[in-house]
Structure formats: structure tokens, C-alpha cells
Design a protein around this motif. Structure first.
Motif, PDB file in Angstrom:
ATOM      1  N   SER A 188      28.561 -54.129  45.249  1.00 37.06           N
ATOM      2  CA  SER A 188      28.125 -53.796  43.893  1.00 37.06           C
ATOM      3  C   SER A 188      26.633 -53.996  43.691  1.00 37.06           C
ATOM      4  O   SER A 188      26.146 -53.852  42.594  1.00 37.06           O
ATOM      5  CB  SER A 188      28.899 -54.646  42.883  1.00 37.06           C
ATOM      6  N   TRP A 189      25.943 -54.346  44.751  1.00 38.93           N
ATOM      7  CA  TRP A 189      24.502 -54.563  44.616  1.00 38.93           C
ATOM      8  C   TRP A 189      23.792 -53.232  44.393  1.00 38.93           C
ATOM      9  O   TRP A 189      24.096 -52.226  45.033  1.00 38.93           O
ATOM     10  CB  TRP A 189      23.938 -55.229  45.867  1.00 38.93           C
ATOM     11  N   LYS A 190      22.797 -53.270  43.498  1.00 35.60           N
ATOM     12  CA  LYS A 190      22.010 -52.072  43.203  1.00 35.60           C
ATOM     13  C   LYS A 190      20.549 -52.376  43.468  1.00 35.60           C
ATOM     14  O   LYS A 190      20.020 -53.384  42.988  1.00 35.60           O
ATOM     15  CB  LYS A 190      22.203 -51.666  41.741  1.00 35.60           C
ATOM     16  N   LEU A 191      19.878 -51.522  44.219  1.00 38.30           N
ATOM     17  CA  LEU A 191      18.455 -51.680  44.518  1.00 38.30           C
ATOM     18  C   LEU A 191      17.648 -50.729  43.648  1.00 38.30           C
ATOM     19  O   LEU A 191      17.870 -49.515  43.674  1.00 38.30           O
ATOM     20  CB  LEU A 191      18.185 -51.397  45.999  1.00 38.30           C
ATOM     21  N   THR A 192      16.742 -51.265  42.853  1.00 39.07           N
ATOM     22  CA  THR A 192      15.813 -50.466  42.044  1.00 39.07           C
ATOM     23  C   THR A 192      14.409 -50.725  42.560  1.00 39.07           C
ATOM     24  O   THR A 192      14.000 -51.885  42.695  1.00 39.07           O
ATOM     25  CB  THR A 192      15.895 -50.844  40.560  1.00 39.07           C
ATOM     26  N   THR A 193      13.651 -49.683  42.850  1.00 41.10           N
ATOM     27  CA  THR A 193      12.328 -49.848  43.456  1.00 41.10           C
ATOM     28  C   THR A 193      11.246 -49.264  42.548  1.00 41.10           C
ATOM     29  O   THR A 193      11.499 -48.363  41.739  1.00 41.10           O
ATOM     30  CB  THR A 193      12.269 -49.162  44.826  1.00 41.10           C
ATOM     31  N   PHE A 194      10.042 -49.801  42.714  1.00 35.94           N
ATOM     32  CA  PHE A 194       8.883 -49.294  41.986  1.00 35.94           C
ATOM     33  C   PHE A 194       7.903 -48.592  42.919  1.00 35.94           C
ATOM     34  O   PHE A 194       6.806 -48.215  42.509  1.00 35.94           O
ATOM     35  CB  PHE A 194       8.192 -50.444  41.250  1.00 35.94           C
ATOM     36  N   GLN A 195       8.263 -48.472  44.159  1.00 39.47           N
ATOM     37  CA  GLN A 195       7.520 -47.688  45.139  1.00 39.47           C
ATOM     38  C   GLN A 195       8.483 -47.386  46.293  1.00 39.47           C
ATOM     39  O   GLN A 195       9.602 -47.887  46.331  1.00 39.47           O
ATOM     40  CB  GLN A 195       6.296 -48.464  45.647  1.00 39.47           C
ATOM     41  N   ARG A 196       8.049 -46.585  47.215  1.00 36.87           N
ATOM     42  CA  ARG A 196       8.934 -46.230  48.317  1.00 36.87           C
ATOM     43  C   ARG A 196       9.137 -47.431  49.237  1.00 36.87           C
ATOM     44  O   ARG A 196       8.194 -48.039  49.721  1.00 36.87           O
ATOM     45  CB  ARG A 196       8.332 -45.063  49.122  1.00 36.87           C
ATOM     46  N   LEU A 197      10.428 -47.775  49.461  1.00 33.35           N
ATOM     47  CA  LEU A 197      10.776 -48.902  50.323  1.00 33.35           C
ATOM     48  C   LEU A 197      11.731 -48.407  51.415  1.00 33.35           C
ATOM     49  O   LEU A 197      12.716 -47.719  51.117  1.00 33.35           O
ATOM     50  CB  LEU A 197      11.440 -50.026  49.529  1.00 33.35           C
ATOM     51  N   ASP A 198      11.445 -48.787  52.641  1.00 33.94           N
ATOM     52  CA  ASP A 198      12.258 -48.336  53.767  1.00 33.94           C
ATOM     53  C   ASP A 198      13.324 -49.363  54.124  1.00 33.94           C
ATOM     54  O   ASP A 198      13.477 -49.757  55.275  1.00 33.94           O
ATOM     55  CB  ASP A 198      11.359 -48.051  54.986  1.00 33.94           C
ATOM     56  N   PHE A 199      14.040 -49.845  53.135  1.00 36.54           N
ATOM     57  CA  PHE A 199      15.177 -50.724  53.409  1.00 36.54           C
ATOM     58  C   PHE A 199      16.165 -50.619  52.262  1.00 36.54           C
ATOM     59  O   PHE A 199      15.874 -50.018  51.215  1.00 36.54           O
ATOM     60  CB  PHE A 199      14.737 -52.174  53.634  1.00 36.54           C
ATOM     61  N   LYS A 200      17.337 -51.209  52.446  1.00 34.29           N
ATOM     62  CA  LYS A 200      18.433 -51.096  51.502  1.00 34.29           C
ATOM     63  C   LYS A 200      18.754 -52.467  50.898  1.00 34.29           C
ATOM     64  O   LYS A 200      18.272 -53.491  51.361  1.00 34.29           O
ATOM     65  CB  LYS A 200      19.671 -50.520  52.196  1.00 34.29           C
ATOM     66  N   ALA A 201      19.652 -52.433  49.905  1.00 32.24           N
ATOM     67  CA  ALA A 201      20.065 -53.672  49.261  1.00 32.24           C
ATOM     68  C   ALA A 201      20.704 -54.618  50.270  1.00 32.24           C
ATOM     69  O   ALA A 201      20.484 -55.836  50.221  1.00 32.24           O
ATOM     70  CB  ALA A 201      21.023 -53.376  48.112  1.00 32.24           C
ATOM     71  N   GLU A 202      21.472 -54.050  51.193  1.00 33.43           N
ATOM     72  CA  GLU A 202      22.146 -54.885  52.183  1.00 33.43           C
ATOM     73  C   GLU A 202      21.152 -55.643  53.057  1.00 33.43           C
ATOM     74  O   GLU A 202      21.418 -56.776  53.499  1.00 33.43           O
ATOM     75  CB  GLU A 202      23.069 -54.036  53.057  1.00 33.43           C
ATOM     76  N   ASP A 203      19.997 -55.026  53.323  1.00 38.39           N
ATOM     77  CA  ASP A 203      18.975 -55.687  54.137  1.00 38.39           C
ATOM     78  C   ASP A 203      18.406 -56.908  53.416  1.00 38.39           C
ATOM     79  O   ASP A 203      17.952 -57.864  54.050  1.00 38.39           O
ATOM     80  CB  ASP A 203      17.837 -54.705  54.461  1.00 38.39           C
ATOM     81  N   VAL A 204      18.412 -56.869  52.093  1.00 39.46           N
ATOM     82  CA  VAL A 204      17.924 -57.993  51.304  1.00 39.46           C
ATOM     83  C   VAL A 204      18.962 -59.108  51.263  1.00 39.46           C
ATOM     84  O   VAL A 204      18.647 -60.286  51.447  1.00 39.46           O
ATOM     85  CB  VAL A 204      17.573 -57.531  49.870  1.00 39.46           C
ATOM     86  N   ILE A 205      20.208 -58.732  51.051  1.00 38.58           N
ATOM     87  CA  ILE A 205      21.272 -59.719  50.866  1.00 38.58           C
ATOM     88  C   ILE A 205      21.430 -60.618  52.087  1.00 38.58           C
ATOM     89  O   ILE A 205      21.635 -61.830  51.971  1.00 38.58           O
ATOM     90  CB  ILE A 205      22.607 -59.017  50.543  1.00 38.58           C
TER      91      ILE A 205
END
Length: 968
Positions: free
Chosen positions: A673-690
Motif C-alpha cells: 500500500s506504499w505510495k511514492l510521490t516525487t518532486f523530480q525524476r527519481l530512478d527508484f521505487k517505494a519498495e527500494d525505500v522500504i
């Protein structure tokens, strides 16, 4: 003409309405104006604008409407509506009033764009729409149709785009005011072609480029205002000295550089010259003495050097002389005291030496004298208030000595006396406590002696601060006569006796500081009558008795310090339920019993209760020794029984919790259920953060959350801040923070969230925080050049938040730990967990409780809970003192002493001249090879930032200017 087709259609429809069979009269137009520009309900102004009764034979009823003037044919020639809180926009029907000569709609709330139907106002000569909120690019076609126009004033609106050129063609135009808008680009060279222009106001826009020298061709020009928020390249054109009729030249606050042209001395008719808040260098040209008509001269906040030219003795008409915030030196010439019309003299924060001119004030016209922060000495001139007009006297941070003139006690015009940090002695003139207009009396850090007067009955005094002097005797009961006092500080004197009960009838008191005296007796029970009290410091006295119950009724109390007295008895449990209390010190008394464990008392550390040998708390090691021994064996048996039951339960519960945490951790990491919102182009996903939310990745913890270092698959490191709790306004505020783009503010890359957790993603700063480095083992490697660079960069980041982003932002937690350093030690302001958005520039907000970090909190924030950008300035001043001294804000100077108080006490202990001596005394011993003058300059700026009165602090734009233009 821009977008001609819509304009033609507008006019076509308009003229159909105008010439329809029913007609459209001036009365109809005025009623339509009232309908479109409705008056706010709480205001009145157009109440008499009503239609005549049906079948009425009166055809000119509109001519009696308020603000309306008609000609002999009942046509409206003048429409003046000001300060009636209009809202809405100007309707197209305004064009029906084609006989208008004067259209004035000032200081209302009008919005929208100017209707093109105003082209029909061909008879108009005066237009004034100043101080509204009218928007859009300026419709030049309207101006082109107004051949008779003489005055056009749209100051303080929201117009944008380039400066319109159509005005140049108007042969009769005398006054053009376009300031206070959002016009951009350069000032057109064509603006030198006006034929009759007398006043040109372009200040307060976003203009750039160089100021055209060709403006000097405007032979009829009398007033020229170009400064404030504009930012020009280069300096003042020397050709400006050739203006033939100029009376006012205002080019303040627009980044001008270079020297002041000597040619300006040729402006014989000039009465006002404002060049303040620029980057001007060099000495003040003696040729300015040629300004024989000059009344007001403001060269403040530049980088001027040298002294005041002796030739200025010729400026006999001078009423205002502002030279503050420069690098001027030498004596203040004696002729300054002989200028016959001088009213305002402000020379603060320079390097002036010797004494004040002995005749200063003898002209009987002096209103304001401010020489704060120089190297002046000597005694105070006797005739400062000779004419009975002196309002403000500021002499603080100099080396003045001797007694105050008794005549000051009779100066009934005085509103402020601020003479702290000098060497004044003798008794305080009794009359100053009874002056009818005086609101502020600050005499701290001098050598005043004697007793306080027995009579005090001023109804105007709000602040009385006489700390760190040599006063003796009692606090007189008459102090209760100061009915409007809000702050009373008498700390660090030799006062004796009790605290008079009369003072607790002062309903407006919010701060009391009687610490470090020899006061005796009990704390009066009536202290609870001071319902607005937010700060109470009675520490370091000889007070006795039990904890006063009246304190428990002070619902706004933030700071309570009664340490180092002889108070006895138990600490009341209700103290823990005072939700506003953020600073507490009960140490070194004779309190006994147990510290209440409920409420917020459990959140205070051990030092709050230290030095009370009979006080028991789970955190105090001697607690068991004061337990009643006759119950020891019974307690022991009960403990054994309790442990035999408790230990197995605890083990079982711990195992259960362990497995629940493991399950929760897996849930966090695997949740879809994680949602990633970005303010610039990011080359990774929410799962990479978790997957980075591991204990081994933790790089910081704070009240707002935990920070992890996350290595993304693309090789980029990010800082992941996991916030505590869930904020419903989170997304809206984060969207604003995500738009902030400034080199010296940590960039918010985006955020990851689900229903339970918010994760903020920031660019990673490899060198961590300034606080960690400065106060850690690596602080020795942080030398002066790097510290200066960090100070400037952090100041620029805060300046952007306060002055340039939209909405404006108050950080509220400025500290060295929130200034992060990248791989090149470039500073970035971080951590907006406590930030507040200011919707109105220059506004303030009242908080429900204190937020921020101890040692950095501004005094007014602690006293009133009101916060504005000057609260951040104070905190930044503390950071500067950290950079200079290498010391932490608190914890290194003894109980209740922070870095600001430590520096001030150091200043008071060093004989004159203390400035360089103080810096040498406080400078970080790990610094090598620094330039002392550079450290002194930063020290001066820091002390300005930590002024107790917020209005005396510079704003961050001024701080940046001082840091970048000084000797750092």
C-alpha cells in the motif's frame, strides 16, 4: 496592442449596450459599480448609492451620492471612493462615465484586471487605484486612449509583465506611480523621453539590469523612486548629478554597488536622498555638502568607510541623518551638535570613537538619538532634551560612563531609554519611573547603585529591565503603581527584603526576573493574580517557605525557575499538569518527599530536581536512603511476592512483543500500500525505500522522527525521515515544501506514505550536521574560513524562506543540528518539522505551546508564544555564537545559563575596550590563524541577532548583506 480581437469584441458589445433604445445612464453605471464592487459588511461607504423611487422625476439623484461630483449636465466628472473595503472588480460599465476627470479608488480590496472599456475615458486626467489587488499585465491600449492624463497611480497592486511604454506618449503626464507591483525586466530607455513628467515611482517591483543614465534627461523631474525589491547591476549613474529640478531621489534597497558619485552634490534643489540598504563602498563624498536644500540623508546599511565629512557642517537644513550599519570610524564631529534643525541622528553599528558632541540636543529639536554598537565614551550631553521633544534614546553597547543627567527624569516626551552595556554609575533619576510617555526602560549591565525610588506611578511603562547593576535596598511596594508593565527584570543586583505583594496586582505582567539577589521571605500567594505570566525566575535568592500554590493557577506559565533558594515541603502533584510548562528548575532547595510521577514532570531530567537531599525520585540515586526504614522488611516481602509473579509475566509479555515487532517490521517492509510521490525524476521505487528501514541504517533520531540512510539501486544515497504519527495536513504542506528550490536548503525529493506512516526523502548530506561536527572531535578541522562560509550559506537559505518563497516560511527550529553539510561542506538548512507558513508577509502567529530547542528559543517566543521571522533570527544568532566559540548553546556554563547569557556576562566582566577582548575571551581555542577583525564582525552580527527586543534584530536579508559585505 495585445490580443486585439477580444478587445474589439468587448468594445462592440459595450457600445451596443451604450446606445441601446433604453440607454445606459451615469446612474445605471454607478449602480452597476456598486453591485460589482460590494462593500464589506463591516464597513459603510456606499449606503446612499440607491436607485430613485419608481416614477420619480428626479434625474440627477446620483450627483448626491457620496464620492460623486457632477457637471451642470448631471454627468459624473469625479468619483472618489477610498478606504471603504471594496471587493470585487471594476466592471466594464465604468466606460459609460466618459466625462470623468478624476477616478480615485484607493485603499480598497479591488481585484481582477482593468476592463478595456476604460478606453472610453478620454477626458480623464487623474487616475488613482493605489493599494488594491488589481492583477494582470498592464493594458497599454487603455493608456493610449487617455491623451489628457496627468496623474496615473497604481502603487501597491499586483500588475506584472514589462513596464508599459505607452505612457511615454502622453504629453501632459506629470506623475506616474507603478511601484509596489510585480513588473519585471529593465527600465526602458524610452522612459527618458517623457516631456512633462515630475514624479516617477518604480520602487518595489522585480526590475533588473542597469539604471539607465538617460533618465537624467528628464529636465522636469522632481521625484525619482527606483529602489526596494528591484535588483540592479552596477551603481548610481554619475549623470544623475545633472538633474535640474530633482527634489527627491530614493534608490534604497536595490543592490547598488560602487561608490556614491561626487556629482550628486550638484543637486541644489534636492531635499531627500535615500541610498540605504545597498552595497555601496568607499567614503562619503565631501561634495555632498553642496546639497544646500537637503533635509533627509539616509546612507545606512552599506559598506561605507571613513568618517563624517567636515564639509557637512554646511548642511544647515538637515533634519535626518542615518548612517547606521556601515564601517564608518573616527569621532562624531562637534558640528553635528550645532546643526540647527537636526531631529534624527542614527549612527548605530559603526566604529565611531570619542564622545558625543557636547551641544547635541541644544537646538531643542532632537527627537531620536541612536548610537548603539560603537566605541563611544564620555558622559551624556546635558541638553539632549532641551526642547522637550526627545522620544528615543539608545546608547547601548558603548563605553559611556558617569551618571545620567537628572534632566532626563523631566523629559516628558521620552518613549524609550535603552542604555544597556555601558559603564554608567550613580543613582537612576527617580523621575524616569514617572514619565507619561515612556514605555521602555532598559539599563542592564551598568554600574547603577542606590535604591529604587519610593514613588512609581507611570501608566505607560511596559518594560523595565535593570539587571546586572549594583542596586541595593528593597523592591518598593510602589512598583505596583506601574499598572501596564509587562516585563520586569531586576536580576543580578543586591536587593534585599521580600517580594512586595503589591506587584501581583499587575495584571499584564508576562515576565518576572528577580534572580541572583538577596531576597528573603516567602513567595507571595497572590502570585496567581498575574494570570498572563509566562516566565518567572526567582532563582539564586534566600526565599523560604513551601512551594507557592498560586503558581499552579498560572495556565500560561512556560518558564519557572526557583532554584538555589531555601524552599521546603513537597512538590505539588498539580505542577505536573501545567501543560504549558517547558522550562523548569527546582534544584538546590530543601524540597522533600517524592517527585510526582504523573503528568509531564516525568519528562524533565534529573538536573531539575538536583540538590534537594530529601527529595525522592526513581531517577535520584539516594531515593532508597530516605524511605521510611520501619516499612523496609514489609516492603521486601511484598517485593519478593511481586517479583515471583511479575517476572514470568514480564518474560512472556516480552516474547509476545518481540514477535509482534518482527511481524510489524515485515508488514512495513512488504506492504503493497506504499505510495511514492516525487518532486523530480527519481530512478527508484517505494519498495527500494522500504527495505532501507533497518536499525543499522539509522543515522539520527529526534522528536519528529528517525532518519535512515538509504542506498538506492542507482547508486544514489538518500536520507529517509520516518515521521512519528500521522498528520492530516501532511500532503498539503509537503507539496509546498517540495516546491522549494534553493541551493542552501535541503531538497525534498519526494515522500512515501501509507495509511499509517509518512517517509520523507531528502538529498543525503555526507558530512552530517554542523552541530555534530562543530561539537565533536572533528570540530578542530572546521577552521574559520569554512565556518564563515557555512554561516553565509545558512543565512541565505533562511533568507529565502523568510523573504522569497511563497508562502513565506518560519522555520521555528533553527539550530546547528538542523544545518547539514554536503561533501564540500556547503550548508543546507534542514528539518521543517516545526515550520509554519506565513500567509501575510510581516505577520506573526500565536502558538499553543513552545516548540523549538532549548538554548535557541527567542525570549518573546517563550514569553508570549508569538512567533515571527525574528524568532528564527535569534536562533541563527545563537548558531553564529556557536561558530565563534565552538561551545554548545547550553550545558557548558552552569545552571540556567545559556550561551547568550554567558557572552553577555563575559562582556560585563571585561573593562573597556571590551569588544576585541571579549572575542578573544570567547573564541574557539581550536581555531588557528584566523583574522581577528573577521571574528569581531561576525560577533557583532551575532549580538544584533540575539537582541532581546525582536524589533531591534535585523531581518535575514540584512543579515546576509552584513555577512557577505563585511570583513568575514
Amino acid at each position: 496592442m495585445k490580443n486585439k480581437l477580444p478587445v474589439v469584441l468587448h468594445l462592440f458589445i459595450f457600445f451596443i449596450l451604450l446606445h441601446s433604445s433604453n440607454g445606459f445612464s451615469d446612474l445605471d453605471a454607478l449602480l452597476k459599480l456598486k453591485q460589482s464592487m460590494a462593500v464589506a459588511p463591516e464597513r459603510s461607504g456606499l449606503d446612499d448609492w440607491v436607485a430613485p423611487l419608481p416614477n420619480s422625476i428626479v434625474s440627477n439623484s446620483h450627483c448626491s451620492f457620496s464620492g460623486v461630483t457632477c457637471d451642470e449636465n448631471s454627468r459624473v466628472t469625479s468619483l472618489i471612493i477610498s478606504n471603504v473595503a471594496l471587493n470585487g472588480s471594476i466592471p466594464p460599465e465604468i466606460g459609460v462615465l466618459n466625462k470623468l476627470v478624476n477616478l480615485t479608488l484607493t485603499s480598497n480590496g479591488l481585484t481582477g484586471e482593468l476592463p478595456v472599456e476604460m478606453c472610453n475615458l478620454t477626458s480623464i486626467r487623474f487616475i488613482n487605484f493605489s493599494t488594491n489587488a488589481i492583477t494582470g499585465e498592464f493594458p497599454g491600449e487603455i493608456v493610449a486612449a487617455m491623451a489628457e492624463l496627468e496623474v496615473f497611480d497604481v502603487y501597491n497592486n499586483n500588475f506584472s509583465g514589462m513596464l508599459p511604454l505607452e505612457f511615454v506618449k502622453l504629453k501632459n503626464l506629470k506623475k506616474l506611480f507603478l511601484g509596489g507591483n510585480f513588473f519585471s525586466g529593465e527600465i526602458p530607455e524610452d522612459y527618458s523621453e517623457f516631456q512633462s513628467l515630475q514624479s516617477l515611482g518604480l520602487q518595489g517591483n522585480a526590475l533588473t539590469g542597469r539604471i539607465p543614465w538617460s533618465l537624467s534627461r528628464l529636465s522636469t523631474l522632481e521625484e525619482l523612486c527606483l529602489g526596494y525589491f528591484n535588483s540592479y547591476d552596477g551603481g548610481i549613474p554619475p549623470e544623475f548629478g545633472s538633474f535640474k529640478s530633482l527634489k527627491l531621489l530614493d534608490i534604497g534597497g536595490c543592490d547598488l554597488s560602487g561608490e556614491i558619485p561626487e556629482s550628486l552634490g550638484n543637486l541644489k534643489m534636492l531635499h531627500t536622498l535615500f541610498l540605504q540598504f545597498n552595497n555601496l563602498t568607499g567614503e562619503i563624498p565631501p561634495d555632498l555638502s553642496g546639497l544646500v536644500s537637503l533635509k533627509s540623508l539616509d546612507l545606512s546599511s552599506n559598506n561605507l568607510t571613513g568618517g563624517i565629512p567636515e564639509s557637512f557642517s554646511e548642511l544647515k537644513n538637515l533634519t535626518l541623518l542615518n548612517l547606521f550599519l556601515n564601517h564608518l570610524s573616527g569621532p562624531i564631529p562637534p558640528f553635528i551638535g550645532d546643526l540647527p534643525n537636526l531631529e534624527v541622528l542614527q549612527l548605530w553599528t559603526n566604529n565611531f570613537t570619542f564622545s558625543l558632541p557636547p551641544n547635541l540636543g541644544s537646538n531643542g529639536k532632537l527627537l531620536i538619538l541612536d548610537v548603539d554598537g560603537n566605541h563611544l565614551t564620555g558622559t551624556i550631553p546635558q541638553d539632549l532634551c532641551k526642547g522637550g521633544k526627545l522620544q528615543i534614546l539608545v546608547l547601548m553597547v558603548n563605553y559611556f560612563f558617569g551618571p545620567l543627567p537628572e534632566k532626563l527624569g523631566d523629559c516628558k516626551s521620552l518613549t524609550k531609554i535603552r542604555i544597556m552595556n555601558n559603564f554608567f554609575n550613580g543613582t537612576i533619576p527617580a523621575g524616569v519611573f514617572n514619565l507619561p510617555e515612556l514605555t521602555m526602560l532598559e539599563l542592564d549591565n551598568n554600574y547603577f547603585s542606590g535604591e529604587l525610588p519610593a514613588e512609581m506611578y507611570s501608566e505607560s511603562l511596559q518594560i523595565v529591565s535593570i539587571s546586572n547593576n549594583r542596586l541595593t535596598g528593597i523592591i518598593p511596594p510602589a512598583i505596583g503603581g506601574l499598572v501596564n508593565i509587562t516585563k520586569l527584570s531586576l536580576q543580578s543586583n543586591n536587593l534585599i527584603g521580600g517580594i512586595p505583594e503589591e506587584m501581583f496586582n499587575l495584571k499584564r505582567l508576562y515576565a518576572i526576573n528577580f534572580s541572583d539577589n538577596n531576597l528573603t521571605g516567602e513567595i507571595p500567594a497572590d502570585i496567581g493574580n498575574c494570570s498572563d505570566l509566562t516566565s518567572l525566575d526567582l532563582s539564586r535568592n534566600e526565599l523560604h517557605g513551601e512551594f507557592p500554590r498560586g503558581i499552579l493557577s498560572l495556565s500560561s506559565l512556560n518558564i519557572l525557575n526557583v532554584s538555589r533558594n531555601n524552599l521546603i515541603g513537597e512538590i505539588p502533584a498539580k505542577l505536573g499538569h501545567m501543560k504549558s510548562l517547558t522550562v523548569l528548575d527546582l534544584s538546590y532547595n530543601q524540597f522533600s518527599g517524592r517527585v510526582p510521577s504523573d503528568g509531564q514532570l516525568k519528562d524533565f531530567n534529573d538536573t531539575v530536581f538536583a540538590g534537594n537531599p530529601n527529595l525522592c525520585s526513581p531517577h535520584l540515586p539516594h531515593c532508597e536512603s530516605i524511605t521510611n526504614l520501619k516499612h523496609h522488611s514489609v516492603s521486601l516481602n511484598k517485593s519478593k511476592l511481586f517479583l515471583s509473579i511479575f517476572i514470568p509475566i514480564t518474560i512472556t509479555f516480552s516474547i509476545l512483543i518481540f514477535f509482534l515487532l518482527i511481524k510489524q517490521k515485515n508488514k512495513i517492509q512488504k506492504s503493497k500500500s506504499w505510495k511514492l510521490t516525487t518532486f523530480q525524476r527519481l530512478d527508484f521505487k517505494a519498495e527500494d525505500v522500504i527495505v532501507c528501514l533497518k536499525d543499522e541504517n539509522i543515522i539520527g533520531k529526534g522528536g519528529a522522527g528517525i532518519v535512515y540512510r538509504g542506498s538506492m539501486p542507482n547508486g544514489i544515497d538518500v536520507a529517509i525521515k520516518r515521521l512519528m504519527g500521522r498528520n492530516h495536513g501532511f500532503e498539503a504542506e509537503i507539496q509546498t515544501l517540495g516546491t522549494i528550490k534553493h541551493r542552501n536548503i535541503v531538497r525534498l525529493l519526494g515522500y512515501v506514505c501509507n495509511r499509517d506512516t509518512n517517509l520523507l526523502l531528502y538529498e543525503f548530506m555526507s558530512h552530517g550536521s554542523l552541530g555534530e561536527i562543530l561539537h565533536g572531535p572533528k570540530g578542530a578541522h572546521l577552521q574559520w574560513e569554512t565556518r564563515c562560509k557555512i554561516a553565509i550559506e545558512a543565512a541565505k537559505g533562511l533568507c529565502y524562506l523568510h523573504h522569497d518563497c511563497s508562502p513565506l516560511i518560519i522555520h521555528r527550529d533553527v539550530k546547528s543540528n538542523n544545518i547539514l553539510l554536503d561533501s564540500d561542506y556547503e550548508a543546507h538548512v534542514a528539518d521543517f518539522g516545526l515550520a509554519k507558513f506565513l500567509r501575510d508577509a510581516g505577520g506573526s502567529e500565536c502558538m499553543s505551546s513552545i516548540a523549538g530547542s532549548y538554548g535557541y528559543i527567542a525570549p518573546e517566543y517563550a514569553y508570549t508564544l508569538k512567533v515571527d521571522e525574528k524568532s528564527d533570527v535569534y536562533s541563527f544568532g545563537v548558531v553564529l555564537l556557536e561558530l565563534i566559540s565552538g561551545k554548545k548553546p547550553v550545558g557548558e556554563f552552569g545552571d540556567g545559563v545559556d550561551i547568550v547569557r554567558w557572552v553577555r556576562e563575559t562582556i560585563s566582566e571585561i573593562p573597556p575596550p571590551p569588544e576585541t577582548a571579549v572575542v578573544v575571551a570567547v573564541v574557539d581555542c581550536r581555531l588557528k590563524g584566523y583574522v581577528l577583525e573577521s571574528v569581531v564582525d561576525m560577533f557583532k552580527i551575532a549580538m544584533m541577532c540575539v537582541e532581546e527586543e525582536s524589533t531591534r534584530r535585523p531581518n535575514m536579508r540584512e543579515v546576509v548583506q552584513m555577512l557577505t559585505n563585511g570583513n568575514l
